[in-house]
Enzyme design. Sequence first.
Site, short mmCIF file in Angstrom:
data_model
loop_
_atom_site.label_atom_id
_atom_site.label_comp_id
_atom_site.label_asym_id
_atom_site.label_seq_id
_atom_site.Cartn_x
_atom_site.Cartn_y
_atom_site.Cartn_z
N TYR A 164 -2.01 -1.18 10.37
CA TYR A 164 -2.08 -1.46 8.93
C TYR A 164 -0.85 -0.90 8.22
O TYR A 164 -0.21 -1.61 7.42
CB TYR A 164 -3.36 -0.83 8.36
CG TYR A 164 -3.55 -1.06 6.88
CD1 TYR A 164 -4.05 -2.27 6.40
CD2 TYR A 164 -3.24 -0.06 5.95
CE1 TYR A 164 -4.23 -2.48 5.03
CE2 TYR A 164 -3.41 -0.27 4.59
CZ TYR A 164 -3.91 -1.48 4.13
OH TYR A 164 -4.08 -1.68 2.78
N SER A 201 0.85 -1.19 0.00
CA SER A 201 0.00 0.00 0.00
C SER A 201 0.89 1.24 0.00
O SER A 201 2.03 1.19 0.49
CB SER A 201 -0.87 0.00 1.27
OG SER A 201 -1.38 1.29 1.51
P1 NAD Z 1 -11.41 -6.52 0.33
O1 NAD Z 1 -11.88 -6.53 1.73
O2 NAD Z 1 -12.40 -6.39 -0.77
O3 NAD Z 1 -10.54 -7.81 0.03
C1 NAD Z 1 -9.79 -8.49 0.98
C2 NAD Z 1 -10.04 -9.95 0.80
O4 NAD Z 1 -9.18 -10.67 1.69
C3 NAD Z 1 -11.47 -10.35 1.12
O5 NAD Z 1 -12.01 -11.13 0.07
C4 NAD Z 1 -11.34 -11.13 2.43
O6 NAD Z 1 -12.32 -12.14 2.58
C5 NAD Z 1 -9.94 -11.69 2.28
N1 NAD Z 1 -9.34 -12.06 3.57
C6 NAD Z 1 -9.36 -11.36 4.72
N2 NAD Z 1 -8.75 -12.05 5.69
C7 NAD Z 1 -8.32 -13.20 5.13
C8 NAD Z 1 -7.62 -14.33 5.61
N3 NAD Z 1 -7.27 -14.43 6.91
N4 NAD Z 1 -7.33 -15.33 4.76
C9 NAD Z 1 -7.72 -15.27 3.46
N5 NAD Z 1 -8.41 -14.24 2.95
C10 NAD Z 1 -8.70 -13.21 3.77
O7 NAD Z 1 -10.33 -5.34 0.26
P2 NAD Z 1 -9.29 -4.92 -0.87
O8 NAD Z 1 -9.18 -3.46 -0.77
O9 NAD Z 1 -9.59 -5.53 -2.16
O10 NAD Z 1 -7.94 -5.53 -0.25
C11 NAD Z 1 -7.08 -6.40 -0.98
C12 NAD Z 1 -5.64 -6.01 -0.68
O11 NAD Z 1 -5.36 -4.74 -1.25
C13 NAD Z 1 -5.33 -5.90 0.82
O12 NAD Z 1 -4.07 -6.47 1.09
C14 NAD Z 1 -5.27 -4.40 1.03
O13 NAD Z 1 -4.46 -4.07 2.11
C15 NAD Z 1 -4.69 -3.95 -0.30
N6 NAD Z 1 -4.88 -2.53 -0.59
C16 NAD Z 1 -6.13 -2.03 -0.81
C17 NAD Z 1 -6.27 -0.68 -1.10
C18 NAD Z 1 -7.62 -0.07 -1.39
O14 NAD Z 1 -7.69 1.16 -1.56
N7 NAD Z 1 -8.69 -0.81 -1.44
C19 NAD Z 1 -5.15 0.15 -1.15
C20 NAD Z 1 -3.89 -0.40 -0.90
C21 NAD Z 1 -3.78 -1.74 -0.63
#
Ligand code: NAD
Length: 256
Positions: free
Chosen positions: A161, A148
């Site tokens: 985080y 991130s």
């Molecule tokens: P999201 O909540 O839609 O997706 C996260 C997924 O991880 C979900 O499907 C959830 O069920 C799964 N998950 C959670 N805990 C888990 C576990 N213990 N084992 C297996 N699966 C698990 O959110 P997202 O934004 O799509 O996040 C995906 C990645 O992107 C994350 O690592 C997040 O930190 C990163 N990220 C997101 C953003 C953003 O703006 N959305 C920005 C930077 C980084």
Amino acid sequence: MLASELFDVSSEVVLVTGGGSGIGLAMAQTLASNGARVVLADVALERAEASAAAIRSEGGAALAIGLDVRSEEMIGSAFDRAEAELGAVGVLINNAGIAHRDKAAALSPKAWRSVMEVNVDGAFAVAQEAARRMIRDRRAGSIINISSILADRPIRQVAAYSASKAALSQLTRSLALEWAKHEIRVNEIRPGWFETGLTDPFLKGPGAKIMAAQTPMGRLGIGLDLAGAVLLLASDASRYMTGSTITVDGGHSIGK
Ligand code: NAD
């Protein structure tokens, strides 16, 4: 060399942790529509199954597997099943992640640990499993960690985080260094702000507009914005890249 050959992922099996929703699903859809066989390995199995069915209905090859990245046993059996049903995993997208919002002074040890367990311990354990199998079989591979922009430049109330993503960044470089000799490349994508379940607490109400306004390109990210970076890192187009970071944030991290 033609772009279609350079970015070809059609012979790849890609395992995406947390691939049932959000950013992970968007990247899996891109890879599947380019011919890769994708495994949506998610703790939320029902959602992952629905997402895999949607990919299959578009003509892609997708398998949903229940996986909690905190369980070593589940990690081993997820790779076994992926291998048996689709073939050996050559690309891992370490995407499962959670966030917790609280003032640093109030953050409980339990909340701190839960973020670290998924975002750091889990990501490491899954990378280790993928690499052990690649090394055992003398197969090259690509590991893509989803970090991130907060890894470098934190915001308030997300100390755990932000620290977890900084750890994942350093892990990217450490693993890249150790596994280069096995032809396992380890790189990182740093997304900016995308509307997903994870960012909902930050972006609901006026939050989305505020974050878009703080982004030089004037909008939040959408799934398609990650397509180029993931195709690059999953394919031979990045054959000489390891330990690298690609930021996909509409310029957010350079400030407005
Ligand atoms: P999201 O909540 O839609 O997706 C996260 C997924 O991880 C979900 O499907 C959830 O069920 C799964 N998950 C959670 N805990 C888990 C576990 N213990 N084992 C297996 N699966 C698990 O959110 P997202 O934004 O799509 O996040 C995906 C990645 O992107 C994350 O690592 C997040 O930190 C990163 N990220 C997101 C953003 C953003 O703006 N959305 C920005 C930077 C980084």
